[in-house]
Design an enzyme around this catalytic site. Structure first.
Site, short mmCIF file in Angstrom:
data_model
loop_
_atom_site.label_atom_id
_atom_site.label_comp_id
_atom_site.label_asym_id
_atom_site.label_seq_id
_atom_site.Cartn_x
_atom_site.Cartn_y
_atom_site.Cartn_z
CD GLU A 1 36.70 33.14 39.04
OE1 GLU A 1 37.16 33.25 40.20
OE2 GLU A 1 35.50 33.31 38.79
CG HIS B 1 35.17 35.75 42.09
ND1 HIS B 1 35.25 34.40 41.87
CD2 HIS B 1 34.22 35.90 43.05
CE1 HIS B 1 34.39 33.75 42.65
NE2 HIS B 1 33.75 34.66 43.37
#
Length: 313
Positions: free
Chosen positions: A265, A286
């Site tokens: 990420e 997220h």
């Protein structure tokens, strides 16, 4: 005066009110500027992070005065908890503050993916009328399978039961006589993992990323899910084989998937390319546990914990 460094975004009112009187450096861009973060931590007593700041190794070594780490969330895989403990650095996750936000994300995406009727705005506006193509499924009567049955999974179960779903879960760490299995919203069936995977119309993950859970839902597990089932991962990246999800969606075996977390990420261009033109897929950054309301709760809980710790030491 204790110095507090905040390296990722946080509710500013919680900073003003919860950390008043402390020397506070709030720079949510520090997480992307390692040298500036290291310099800021040289004399810091406290550090507040979300999930991207890696609190380990050189970062800890460069913060000799650090006494406490506040985590704006509950996952601790970005924090070397053992190293913090060895140095006497307390770690405070915001336990419980975003449970409802994640539960709503799971149920909301399940509704969206099962019904499948919400992506036709452009067609309808252009005069098309694709009713037959958009005949989706109801959530009532479907089975929700929860991998892990902690606090967030229980909130998810409560909401799902209210919509008429039956609920089952796999959690080898929860004793069979724990009252959580028999809550006010109805009994939750305790199943072995293989049985849960094989019988769930919607499978949602609620476990941390550990050596045991890494790659837990791979190609074999996905192949064992019922045809047309929906997979949701709002827990941690790395638990699910992302390429296997994409392949199962393209093949039509999975009826839908929602991924809020990823092995890396943010997603790079190469990782993101694997999801191009994949049908019935929701990708989010997220964000499942982050709403305007939960951000306030998480920020206040964390600010209070950090302040309390600094006042006690």
């Amino acid at each position: 005066m204790p110095k507090v460094v905040i390296s990722e975004f946080m509710d500013e009112a919680a900073i003003r009110e919860g950390l008043s009187g402390l020397d506070t450096l709030y720079d949510p861009g520090l997480v992307d500027r390692p040298e500036a973060l290291a310099a800021a931590l040289a004399g810091a007593d406290a550090l507040i992070v979300r999930n991207r700041t890696q609190v380990r190794g050189a970062l800890l070594a460069g913060a000799p005065d650090l006494k406490v780490v506040g985590r704006l969330g509950v996952g601790l895989d970005n924090i070397d908890v053992a190293a913090c403990r060895a140095r006497g650095v307390a770690v405070y996750p915001a336990t419980g503050a975003n449970d409802g936000a994640v539960a709503e994300y799971v149920v909301g995406t399940a509704l969206l993916l099962l019904r499948g009727a919400y992506g036709a705005s452009a067609e309808v506006a252009a005069g098309a009328w694709p009713r037959n193509a958009l005949m989706g499924r109801e959530i009532a009567g479907k089975r929700l399978g929860l991998v892990g049955f902690g606090a967030i999974a229980r909130e998810t179960a409560r909401r799902a039961a209210a919509l008429g779903m039956t609920v089952a879960a796999y959690d080898p760490y929860l004793p069979p006589d724990d009252p959580a299995w028999r809550s006010a919203h109805g009994a939750v069936a305790a199943l072995a993992l293989d049985a849960l995977i094989a019988s769930s119309d919607v499978l949602s993950l609620h476990v941390p990323l550990t050596d045991e859970t890494r790659g837990l839902i791979g190609a074999a597990a996905i192949a064992g899910m019922p045809a047309g089932a929906v997979l949701i991962n709002a827990a941690r990246g790395g638990i699910v084989d992302e390429a296997a999800v994409a392949a199962a969606l393209k093949a039509g075996h999975l009826g839908g998937a929602a991924l809020d977390v990823f092995a890396r990420e943010p997603l790079g261009a190469e990782d993101g390319a694997a999801f191009r033109d994949v049908p019935n897929l929701i990708l989010t950054p997220h964000i499942a546990g982050v709403t305007r309301e939960s951000n306030v709760r998480v920020s206040r809980v964390t600010a209070d914990a950090v302040r309390r710790h600094l006042m006690e030491v």
